[in-house]
Design an enzyme around this catalytic site. Structure first.
Site, PDB file in Angstrom:
ATOM      1  N   ASP A 187      -7.258   2.599   6.987  1.00  0.00           N
ATOM      2  CA  ASP A 187      -7.167   2.772   5.784  1.00  0.00           C
ATOM      3  C   ASP A 187      -6.600   1.252   5.228  1.00  0.00           C
ATOM      4  O   ASP A 187      -6.999   0.560   4.321  1.00  0.00           O
ATOM      5  CB  ASP A 187      -6.293   3.802   5.163  1.00  0.00           C
ATOM      6  CG  ASP A 187      -7.194   5.058   4.934  1.00  0.00           C
ATOM      7  OD1 ASP A 187      -6.641   6.100   4.935  1.00  0.00           O
ATOM      8  OD2 ASP A 187      -8.435   4.976   5.046  1.00  0.00           O
ATOM      9  N   GLU A 210       0.907  -1.222   0.129  1.00  0.00           N
ATOM     10  CA  GLU A 210       0.063  -0.085  -0.026  1.00  0.00           C
ATOM     11  C   GLU A 210       0.978   1.256  -0.201  1.00  0.00           C
ATOM     12  O   GLU A 210       1.813   1.635   0.907  1.00  0.00           O
ATOM     13  CB  GLU A 210      -0.961   0.065   1.338  1.00  0.00           C
ATOM     14  CG  GLU A 210      -1.790   1.401   1.412  1.00  0.00           C
ATOM     15  CD  GLU A 210      -2.185   1.437   2.955  1.00  0.00           C
ATOM     16  OE1 GLU A 210      -1.537   0.756   3.821  1.00  0.00           O
ATOM     17  OE2 GLU A 210      -2.804   2.405   3.438  1.00  0.00           O
ATOM     18  N   ASP A 231      -3.315   0.558  10.243  1.00  0.00           N
ATOM     19  CA  ASP A 231      -4.487   1.453  10.503  1.00  0.00           C
ATOM     20  C   ASP A 231      -5.729   1.260   9.628  1.00  0.00           C
ATOM     21  O   ASP A 231      -5.750   0.142   8.810  1.00  0.00           O
ATOM     22  CB  ASP A 231      -3.919   2.851  10.071  1.00  0.00           C
ATOM     23  CG  ASP A 231      -3.633   3.152   8.782  1.00  0.00           C
ATOM     24  OD1 ASP A 231      -3.180   3.983   8.453  1.00  0.00           O
ATOM     25  OD2 ASP A 231      -4.007   2.044   8.090  1.00  0.00           O
TER      26      ASP A 231
END
Ligand code: 28F
Length: 635
Positions: free
Chosen positions: A505, A428, A503
């Site tokens: 996200d 990510e 987290d």
């Protein structure tokens, strides 16, 4: 002198005709098995249906009698009983004993006729040990009986009836020296009679079988005709518009009637009929309808702006999920094909096409909601077709450029080609991606950085999903393609590891990726190739040394172990780490934590994904509230 000898010359012709029928029955009724036996019934019934089409009859009663003979009765005008001008015999005798004597070919009263290509009732009488015809008209009941097509006696008046009563009743016992079976099949006949009523709105057919201990009977009548026919054909499907499309047009002697109703399925079901004969092999009437459908729906799509410039719906797109019936009534149909159930008349294609185009265009204009539903369906079909093509191209492109140049630019590939120990990290964020590229083992570890969130495939069509760049990059990098073209032998890495932040996200992206894998390459999950990298949760700093722990429990344990002055912080995210730290914590096979993704129960997983990622918000909220205490949902 026997009866036969006193036949005048004129009777020879009649005898010749019926002799030919008995010699080669298959030429007239197709076969002498149960299909031919049932054709005899259809031939007689179609005479009665003709009376309904002529606007006179409204009900036909059909009975299989205890002795196995068949009775058909209508309330039509009643066969003519007056003297035939040429043969000087009652017309009824000529109709029943002379081949093609039904006047069905030259008499305008019979604009069209059903029947087995209109061979007439005389064929049935030639193949019956006994037939009795009874006519009610002019306040009298007339009757005459025949054996294998020859009158047993002259026409007689056997009684009187109401002066307004009218109709014809025929009872026949098929000849067991001709037919291999005399056993009428109730279900087959009932199905045909139901179809006949669908094709002739308002006609009522009552059917009874007296052979068994218990009488079996059905009756059919559909005021809605073809409209009810398509609804009946769709009874096991979910229609996408309640009101079927319907139109009926007449053009110099040819009548075309069409009913259409789309369902949310993918197959196509178009039934064609000519003079109530089911043209199983299709023909020019069906081609005309298909041509009209494709053109009109494309034009309508272009007009409504739901088709992009140059985008064209193909025939299969507009027919996806269609149920349609086209019934054509015409003079002199030419049947072709293996079982003579394909309409050959060329002119019909154009006639049906023009009728259907005009009627369809009007219908769509007058029913925009239906038009929209059909357009959406066809556009989705087009997109799916293009996506499938793209997926194939993806594989083709990758295979064509097998040196890997077909791979997405973002991919930092590994050098080893020994797949069993290669890994693909899908990371990510660009920064983490960069760090991962720096920290990795270039021999065995490839990195594909993802920018932001990927599409939620749970809520998007295959078309849309596969056209997203990030998703197609992942699919290309993985190498197996998807759907029908999926091939696990083309897998390019042994482990595919999802690496996101811990987290919210990061969790969301992880869920989106798992949804993608579960929906598009579930085989990889099942084969154990999909992993999730577990990033540390806390960082403990003692002096210049950093320690990472993955949960509260480890935090307490490690802190106690280290003792002294410690700086404890939440682990911010992959981007916060330098190459070495990322290597140590999440990439070094010796020290990292990987969680293998498995599908314990596919159905439950399916429900979980559609619940968590699908459209239904309320059930999702309930699910999360119920499971909030569980750190991970076990898939
Ligand atoms: C149970 C089987 O066969 N019904 C029939 C008619 C009515 C007419 C007809 C038949 C016209 C001139 C050929 C009467 N009046 N049921 C039947 N109902 N045939 S068969 O006429 C025969 C043709 O010759 C009929 C006025 N027009 C037609």
């Amino acid at each position: 002198m026997s009866k036969e000898d006193n036949y005048a010359a004129k009777d020879i012709k009649v005898l010749e005709g019926l002799e030919a029928v008995r010699k080669r029955p298959g030429m007239y009724i197709g076969s002498t098995d149960k299909y031919g036996l049932h054709h005899c019934v259809y031939e007689v019934v179609d005479n009665s249906v003709d009376e309904h089409m002529a606007g006179v009859g409204s009900e036909i009663r059909i009975t299989i009698n205890k002795d196995g003979s068949m009775t058909v009765e209508d309330d039509g005008r009643g066969m003519p009983v007056d003297l035939h001008p040429v043969y000087k015999r009652p017309a009824i005798e000529i109709i029943v004993t002379k081949l093609h004597a039904g006047g069905k070919f030259d008499n305008k009263a019979y604009a069209v006729s059903g029947g087995l290509h209109g061979v007439g009732i005389s064929v049935v009488s030639a193949l019956s040990k006994k037939m009795t015809a009874e006519v009610r008209k002019n306040g009298k009941i007339y009757s005459q009986s025949y054996t294998i097509g020859v009158p047993i006696a002259d026409l007689k008046v056997i009684g009187s009836c109401g002066k307004d009563e009218h109709g014809t009743k025929v009872t026949f016992m098929p000849d067991d020296s001709i037919f291999t079976t005399l056993d009428f099949d109730y279900k087959t006949l009932a199905t045909r009679f139901r179809e006949t009523c669908f094709l002739n709105a308002g006609l009522k057919i009552s059917f009874s079988d007296l052979r068994g201990d218990k009488i079996r009977s059905d009756s059919f009548c559909y005021e809605g005709g073809l409209v009810e026919f398509v609804k009946w054909l769709n009874k096991t499907r979910k229609a996408i518009h309640q009101k079927p499309i319907y139109f009926k047009r007449e053009e110099n002697g040819t009548v075309a009637e069409v009913a259409i109703q789309y369902a949310d399925s993918y197959n196509e079901n178009i039934q064609g009929f000519v003079n109530t004969i089911n043209t199983i092999e299709g023909g020019t009437h069906v081609v005309g309808l298909k041509t009209a459908l494709t053109r009109v729906i494309n034009d309508y799509g272009a007009k409504k702006g739901s088709l992009k410039k140059g985008q064209k719906l193909m025939g299969n797109d507009v027919r996806e999920g269609i149920t349609a019936v086209i019934s054509v009534k015409m003079q002199d149909p030419q049947f072709e094909g293996q079982t003579k159930t394909k309409l050959g008349n060329g002119e019909i294609k154009g006639i049906v096409d023009s009728m259907a185009s005009a009627a369809l265009t009007d219908f769509l204009e007058e029913n925009p909601a239906v038009g929209k539903a059909i357009l959406n369906k066809a556009s989705a079909a087009l997109k799916a077709r293009e996506a499938a093509k793209r997926a194939k191209d993806l594989v083709r492109r990758k295979n064509a450029l097998s040196v890997g140049s077909g791979l997405p630019g973002k991919l930092a590939d590994c050098s080893s080609k020994k797949k069993e120990n290669t890994e693909l990290y899908i990371v990510e964020g660009d920064s983490a991606g960069g760090t991962a590229k720096g920290g990795r083992d270039r021999e065995t570890q490839a990195i594909l950085p993802l920018r932001g969130k990927i599409l939620n495939v749970e809520k998007s069509s295959p078309a849309r999903a596969l056209s997203s760049e990030m998703i197609s990059n992942m699919i290309t990098a993985i190498g197996t393609s998807v759907g029908d073209s999926f091939d696990i032998k083309k897998l390019r890495y042994n482990k595919i590891i999802i690496m996101t932040d811990a987290d919210v996200d990061g969790q969301h992206i992880k869920a989106l990726m798992l949804t993608l894998f579960f929906r598009y390459v579930p085989q990889l999950i099942e084969a154990g190739h999909i992993f999730v990298a577990v990033a540390p949760f806390y960082k403990i700093k003692k002096g210049t040394k950093d320690y990472y722990v993955y949960n509260n429990e480890e935090l307490e344990k490690k802190s106690a172990e280290l003792g002294g002055k410690l700086e404890i912080g939440r682990f911010k995210g992959l981007g916060e780490m330098n190459d070495e730290q990322l290597w140590d914590t999440t990439m070094n096979p010796k020290t990292r934590r990987l969680k293998q993704v498995s599908i314990s129960d596919a159905v439950e997983a399916d429900e979980t994904f559609s619940l968590l990622m699908g459209d239904a918000v309320a059930p999702r909220r309930a699910f999360i509230e119920e499971n909030a205490d569980k750190a991970e949902v076990d898939l």
